[in-house]
Design a protein around this motif. Structure first.
Motif, PDB file in Angstrom:
ATOM      1  N   MET A  12      49.446  42.982  41.307  1.00 50.61           N
ATOM      2  CA  MET A  12      50.252  43.297  39.417  1.00 50.61           C
ATOM      3  C   MET A  12      50.553  44.533  39.458  1.00 50.61           C
ATOM      4  O   MET A  12      51.245  44.530  38.822  1.00 50.61           O
ATOM      5  N   GLU A  13      50.930  45.481  40.594  1.00 50.94           N
ATOM      6  CA  GLU A  13      51.964  46.053  40.201  1.00 50.94           C
ATOM      7  C   GLU A  13      53.562  46.109  39.518  1.00 50.94           C
ATOM      8  O   GLU A  13      54.139  45.794  38.816  1.00 50.94           O
ATOM      9  N   ARG A  14      53.748  44.455  40.668  1.00 46.07           N
ATOM     10  CA  ARG A  14      55.076  44.239  40.059  1.00 46.07           C
ATOM     11  C   ARG A  14      55.079  43.247  38.693  1.00 46.07           C
ATOM     12  O   ARG A  14      55.339  42.819  37.733  1.00 46.07           O
ATOM     13  N   LEU A  15      53.758  42.655  37.851  1.00 42.05           N
ATOM     14  CA  LEU A  15      53.211  41.651  37.157  1.00 42.05           C
ATOM     15  C   LEU A  15      53.649  42.997  35.476  1.00 42.05           C
ATOM     16  O   LEU A  15      53.688  42.786  34.689  1.00 42.05           O
ATOM     17  N   TYR A  16      52.202  43.821  35.798  1.00 45.14           N
ATOM     18  CA  TYR A  16      52.257  44.600  34.819  1.00 45.14           C
ATOM     19  C   TYR A  16      52.919  45.761  34.437  1.00 45.14           C
ATOM     20  O   TYR A  16      52.292  46.187  33.497  1.00 45.14           O
ATOM     21  N   VAL A  17      53.012  47.049  36.084  1.00 50.07           N
ATOM     22  CA  VAL A  17      53.727  47.776  35.272  1.00 50.07           C
ATOM     23  C   VAL A  17      54.835  48.217  35.151  1.00 50.07           C
ATOM     24  O   VAL A  17      55.917  47.648  36.143  1.00 50.07           O
ATOM     25  N   SER A  18      55.452  48.983  34.101  1.00 51.71           N
ATOM     26  CA  SER A  18      56.885  49.542  33.451  1.00 51.71           C
ATOM     27  C   SER A  18      56.358  51.057  33.148  1.00 51.71           C
ATOM     28  O   SER A  18      56.968  51.612  33.152  1.00 51.71           O
ATOM     29  N   GLU A  19      55.268  51.279  33.562  1.00 50.68           N
ATOM     30  CA  GLU A  19      54.795  52.680  32.791  1.00 50.68           C
ATOM     31  C   GLU A  19      54.652  52.819  33.874  1.00 50.68           C
ATOM     32  O   GLU A  19      53.411  53.393  33.685  1.00 50.68           O
ATOM     33  N   THR A  62      49.231  55.493  40.145  1.00 53.47           N
ATOM     34  CA  THR A  62      49.579  55.299  41.870  1.00 53.47           C
ATOM     35  C   THR A  62      48.880  53.713  42.377  1.00 53.47           C
ATOM     36  O   THR A  62      48.396  53.095  41.665  1.00 53.47           O
ATOM     37  N   ARG A  63      49.960  53.321  42.931  1.00 52.36           N
ATOM     38  CA  ARG A  63      49.489  52.716  44.250  1.00 52.36           C
ATOM     39  C   ARG A  63      47.921  52.627  44.432  1.00 52.36           C
ATOM     40  O   ARG A  63      46.881  51.645  44.419  1.00 52.36           O
ATOM     41  N   GLU A  64      47.396  53.758  44.820  1.00 50.09           N
ATOM     42  CA  GLU A  64      46.336  53.280  44.827  1.00 50.09           C
ATOM     43  C   GLU A  64      45.104  53.362  43.517  1.00 50.09           C
ATOM     44  O   GLU A  64      43.766  53.234  44.250  1.00 50.09           O
ATOM     45  N   ALA A  65      45.434  53.794  42.468  1.00 44.38           N
ATOM     46  CA  ALA A  65      44.080  54.044  41.080  1.00 44.38           C
ATOM     47  C   ALA A  65      44.462  52.145  41.600  1.00 44.38           C
ATOM     48  O   ALA A  65      43.780  51.246  40.805  1.00 44.38           O
ATOM     49  N   ILE A  66      45.767  51.696  41.287  1.00 44.37           N
ATOM     50  CA  ILE A  66      45.542  50.295  41.058  1.00 44.37           C
ATOM     51  C   ILE A  66      44.623  49.423  42.012  1.00 44.37           C
ATOM     52  O   ILE A  66      44.288  48.432  41.868  1.00 44.37           O
ATOM     53  N   ARG A  67      44.707  49.953  43.261  1.00 48.09           N
ATOM     54  CA  ARG A  67      44.037  49.646  43.981  1.00 48.09           C
ATOM     55  C   ARG A  67      42.130  49.777  43.840  1.00 48.09           C
ATOM     56  O   ARG A  67      41.875  48.300  44.723  1.00 48.09           O
ATOM     57  N   ILE A  90      40.877  46.763  41.384  1.00 51.09           N
ATOM     58  CA  ILE A  90      41.198  46.048  42.016  1.00 51.09           C
ATOM     59  C   ILE A  90      39.424  46.026  42.494  1.00 51.09           C
ATOM     60  O   ILE A  90      38.678  45.118  42.590  1.00 51.09           O
ATOM     61  N   ALA A  91      39.443  47.412  43.402  1.00 50.42           N
ATOM     62  CA  ALA A  91      37.634  47.199  44.224  1.00 50.42           C
ATOM     63  C   ALA A  91      37.203  47.286  43.388  1.00 50.42           C
ATOM     64  O   ALA A  91      35.814  47.206  43.421  1.00 50.42           O
ATOM     65  N   MET A  92      37.482  47.998  41.677  1.00 51.99           N
ATOM     66  CA  MET A  92      36.049  47.935  40.807  1.00 51.99           C
ATOM     67  C   MET A  92      35.505  48.743  40.985  1.00 51.99           C
ATOM     68  O   MET A  92      34.037  49.509  40.435  1.00 51.99           O
ATOM     69  N   THR A  93      36.667  49.775  41.843  1.00 50.10           N
ATOM     70  CA  THR A  93      35.696  51.552  41.450  1.00 50.10           C
ATOM     71  C   THR A  93      35.984  51.854  40.488  1.00 50.10           C
ATOM     72  O   THR A  93      35.709  53.664  40.742  1.00 50.10           O
ATOM     73  N   GLN A  94      37.044  51.797  39.795  1.00 51.69           N
ATOM     74  CA  GLN A  94      37.382  52.532  38.353  1.00 51.69           C
ATOM     75  C   GLN A  94      38.268  51.613  37.665  1.00 51.69           C
ATOM     76  O   GLN A  94      38.263  50.281  38.327  1.00 51.69           O
ATOM     77  N   THR A  95      38.395  51.659  36.374  1.00 53.57           N
ATOM     78  CA  THR A  95      39.101  50.935  35.548  1.00 53.57           C
ATOM     79  C   THR A  95      39.662  51.145  34.366  1.00 53.57           C
ATOM     80  O   THR A  95      39.860  53.145  33.949  1.00 53.57           O
ATOM     81  N   ILE A  96      40.963  50.993  34.739  1.00 51.37           N
ATOM     82  CA  ILE A  96      42.815  51.566  34.783  1.00 51.37           C
ATOM     83  C   ILE A  96      43.478  50.475  32.895  1.00 51.37           C
ATOM     84  O   ILE A  96      43.183  49.358  33.107  1.00 51.37           O
ATOM     85  N   GLY A  97      44.357  50.928  32.428  1.00 48.05           N
ATOM     86  CA  GLY A  97      44.792  50.262  31.499  1.00 48.05           C
ATOM     87  C   GLY A  97      46.401  50.769  32.022  1.00 48.05           C
ATOM     88  O   GLY A  97      46.483  52.269  32.523  1.00 48.05           O
ATOM     89  N   LYS A 154      44.867  44.689  48.683  1.00 43.84           N
ATOM     90  CA  LYS A 154      46.668  45.260  48.775  1.00 43.84           C
ATOM     91  C   LYS A 154      47.905  44.556  47.951  1.00 43.84           C
ATOM     92  O   LYS A 154      48.040  44.884  47.564  1.00 43.84           O
ATOM     93  N   ARG A 155      47.582  43.419  48.807  1.00 39.23           N
ATOM     94  CA  ARG A 155      48.275  41.998  48.170  1.00 39.23           C
ATOM     95  C   ARG A 155      48.292  42.005  46.557  1.00 39.23           C
ATOM     96  O   ARG A 155      49.203  42.171  46.071  1.00 39.23           O
ATOM     97  N   LEU A 156      46.557  41.947  46.240  1.00 34.61           N
ATOM     98  CA  LEU A 156      46.742  41.637  45.050  1.00 34.61           C
ATOM     99  C   LEU A 156      47.379  42.910  43.616  1.00 34.61           C
ATOM    100  O   LEU A 156      47.940  43.015  43.095  1.00 34.61           O
ATOM    101  N   ALA A 157      46.972  44.246  44.527  1.00 31.59           N
ATOM    102  CA  ALA A 157      47.466  45.026  43.850  1.00 31.59           C
ATOM    103  C   ALA A 157      49.102  45.309  43.780  1.00 31.59           C
ATOM    104  O   ALA A 157      49.345  45.969  42.629  1.00 31.59           O
ATOM    105  N   ALA A 158      49.902  45.273  44.826  1.00 24.50           N
ATOM    106  CA  ALA A 158      51.000  44.597  44.756  1.00 24.50           C
ATOM    107  C   ALA A 158      51.379  43.893  43.934  1.00 24.50           C
ATOM    108  O   ALA A 158      52.904  43.901  43.122  1.00 24.50           O
TER     109      ALA A 158
END
Length: 178
Positions: A15-22, A48-53, A56-63, A9-13
């Motif tokens: 990643m959101e701060r660093l990577y997400v603008s769209e 969504t934040r859940e998709a980012i989590r 990180i949990a390696m259950t899906q891969t996003i861009g 959850k902390r790592l996802a937050a």
């Protein structure tokens, strides 16, 4: 919540701060290694934040894509897989005044690398293209060797998950990877 879930959850937050603008759209990676924009009932599914989590949990891969206004990071996508090209990108960034401590290299999961630089604020696409073009000029590189990512039209896979086709985890590296 388990310790692992708290860490993710902390790592996802971060990643959101660093990577997400769209937030309106994002990429998902299929098991064949291709990317697609997820749609449900004909409508694009927002990031969504859940998709980012889950990434990180390696259950899906996003861009992610850059927004029309710009991006919080620039990625130099080195698909040819040559460490020499990565070093030339990094040397060029250093010549532009961006210290190596702010240059982050990760495995793309396929055959190459991503060299990323993060910013404290949203940077316009015109300024990011200026940086990109300067790196190509200084490093004597071309757009076939190094691609600019993300843009509003071309996304980039996030690190720290699995490349679905190769099974490779896209870790950050600090030396040639062989």
């Amino acid at each position: 919540m388990t310790m692992e879930e708290q860490k993710n959850k902390r790592l996802a937050a971060q990643m959101e701060r660093l990577y997400v603008s769209e937030w309106e759209r994002h990429l998902r990676m299929s098991t064949s290694g291709g990317f697609f924009v997820l749609k449900e009932n004909g409508a694009t599914v927002p990031l969504t934040r859940e998709a980012i989590r889950q990434h990180i949990a390696m259950t899906q891969t996003i861009g992610v894509y850059a927004s029309a206004a710009g991006s919080r990071f620039i990625c130099f996508d080195v698909d040819e897989g040559k460490w020499d090209t990565v070093q030339r990108v990094m040397m060029s960034l250093s010549e532009l005044g961006i210290s190596e401590e702010y240059q982050h290299v990760s495995l793309s999961g396929g055959k190459g690398f991503h060299v990323e630089v993060f910013f404290d604020a949203l940077i316009s696409m015109s300024y990011l293209r200026t940086i990109y073009n300067a790196v190509l000029r200084i490093g004597e590189l071309d757009s076939k060797q190094v691609e600019l990512r993300p843009t509003p039209g071309q996304g980039v896979k996030l690190p720290l998950s699995i490349h679905r086709k190769t099974g490779m985890v896209c870790w950050f590296v600090d030396r040639p990877f062989t």
